[in-house]
Every structure is written in C-alpha cells, then in structure tokens.
Design a protein around this motif. Sequence first.
Motif, PDB file in Angstrom:
ATOM      1  N   GLN A  40       0.815  -1.209   0.000  1.00 32.79           N
ATOM      2  CA  GLN A  40       0.000   0.000   0.000  1.00 32.79           C
ATOM      3  C   GLN A  40       0.855   1.268   0.000  1.00 32.79           C
ATOM      4  O   GLN A  40       0.495   2.270  -0.628  1.00 32.79           O
ATOM      5  CB  GLN A  40      -0.937  -0.001   1.194  1.00 32.79           C
ATOM      6  N   SER A 192      -6.693   0.874   2.904  1.00 29.33           N
ATOM      7  CA  SER A 192      -6.169  -0.408   3.386  1.00 29.33           C
ATOM      8  C   SER A 192      -6.422  -1.543   2.395  1.00 29.33           C
ATOM      9  O   SER A 192      -6.041  -2.680   2.657  1.00 29.33           O
ATOM     10  CB  SER A 192      -6.792  -0.766   4.742  1.00 29.33           C
ATOM     11  N   HIS A 194      -5.770  -2.842  -1.513  1.00 29.83           N
ATOM     12  CA  HIS A 194      -5.028  -2.623  -2.752  1.00 29.83           C
ATOM     13  C   HIS A 194      -5.977  -2.475  -3.930  1.00 29.83           C
ATOM     14  O   HIS A 194      -5.866  -1.539  -4.734  1.00 29.83           O
ATOM     15  CB  HIS A 194      -4.065  -3.790  -2.987  1.00 29.83           C
ATOM     16  N   SER A 197      -8.167   0.767  -3.753  1.00 28.72           N
ATOM     17  CA  SER A 197      -7.365   1.970  -3.958  1.00 28.72           C
ATOM     18  C   SER A 197      -7.268   2.307  -5.442  1.00 28.72           C
ATOM     19  O   SER A 197      -7.168   3.476  -5.828  1.00 28.72           O
ATOM     20  CB  SER A 197      -5.956   1.783  -3.385  1.00 28.72           C
TER      21      SER A 197
END
Length: 287
Positions: A40, A192, A194, A197
């Motif tokens: 991250q 938090s 992947h 995001s």
Amino acid sequence: MEITLDRPPEGAAADWTIDQNWDRFTAQEHAVWDTLFERQAKLLPGRASRAWLRGLDVLRLSRPGIPDFRELSDRLMAATGWQVVAVPGLVPDAVFFDHLANRRFVAGNFIRRADQLDYLQEPDVFHDVFGHVPMLADPVFADYMQAYGQGGLRSLDFGALHKLARLYWYTVEFGLVREDGDLRIYGSGIVSSHGESLFALDDPSPNRIGFDLRRVMRTRYRIDDYQQSYFVIPSFEELLHRTLETDFAPLYAELEGLDDLDPETVLADDRVITRGTQAYALAKRRI
C-alpha cells in the motif's frame, strides 16, 4: 456493527478494551503486516489525501511490524489528543461511540492470514491502524471523529443508528476528497485495500458524487464488495462544519419520510463528478 455478545468477553475491561499484548504477535503475523504495508505504501502516494500521507509520516508507521499501541498512542496523543485501544473484536454501538466521543479509537487485536491479503470482512489491525489512524493525526479530522462519536450516542435515542452509520461508511470508511482539483482517497476501507485503492479512483464503473449530508444518509451500502458510489467532500473543514452545524434530530425525522436509495442510484439534483457505468456491479450479478 453486528455482534452476538451483550457483555465484555472474559479478559476484557468494562469498556471492552484489552491489553494488546504486543509481544504475543508471531514473526509470521508481523510479516503479513509488512507485506500489506509495503504494497500500500508504494501505491498510495498520488492517490491518498495529503492529510493521510502526513499522518503516516507523523505516526512513523513505516517502522517494520505491527505497531505497539502504547508507542502509537504516545505519538497520536501528542498530535491530536487521541489514543488507540485494543478490543477483542466488534463492540456494541454504544461502546464504540463512547470511545470515539472520548478520543479513543478501538482497533482489532488480530491480523489476517497470509492467504487473506485482499479481503477480510471483519476489520483487523491492518485495516484499523493503517487505514484509520493516519487520519486521526489530522486535527480537523480528529475533531470530526469525536463529533461523530458524540452524535452516535445521541442517535441511539432516536432509533436512527442505521442512518448515521451511512455517514460513517461513506466518509470515514469510503470517502474521497477533492484536493487541487483532483480526487484523493481518505477512507480507511479504501486506503487499506489494494484493489479498491485502484477501483475508487480509476475504474469507470462507480459513481462519484459531491457530498451532501441528507443524500449520504439515505443511501444504502454493501459491506462485501467494492462500492457502487463514492461521495466526494470539498475539504475536511467542510465535513466537520456540516457535522457540527446540523441539528440531527429533525434530520432523522425528515429521513424517515424519504425512501432509502440503492447504492448505484444517481438523482437528478446530484452533483455528479463521474457517472459510473456500473459495469463492475452488473458483471458480478451475472456470475
């Protein structure tokens, strides 16, 4: 926050907190944290909000291994007067709100297995600490979280928790903020994760809609997949202002007379930033 216990489990204090017992974490568990952190930390610059990135630096979360809550709380207390306390799992709503109202953030005391890196339904220490705690180092957002806890305690008297929970979901967990004309992530459920995001900012599927308090509190959400709509705040100052200046009692009454909205809904008066294709959700329904 669905739970089955109505009293603190054995070994927990009356407020449901427990000793983190940091020394009990195994090398394998620390390695899972490091794997998640490294992945991250490489992805989020240019995606996460400035406040979140600053918080990561202030709290020195780049140190290897699961953070020791005592050291973490010392740094957080110096920054904004907050602390992190360990709990055995999900806690009752009143307990959760009381901790927030007193500037205590409850964090799960376990970490996912190495084969669960990409999805875990119950929040673990990585979600709670990596996702939430950097934003608590921002003074404005720290005040918003306390105000939310105070409002949560009041909501229990109105039977309106399900409405207020949507505000938490679409801000604290899955919020986007506009910075210098660009959209940035600050919600813990996104930073938090992947996959989310990338999805929240890049994928054409979800709606991205300007934040409106009433609109958000009418909108249902899913806990088991990527979001179909994200709400974008103009600033953390505006989010705090809207929360502090709103009289929630008449708002709850007003919302009772309005239909709930499905997560993918776009209204005619929405401030639409991106109208999503909903391709992701449609594809999942065909599976």
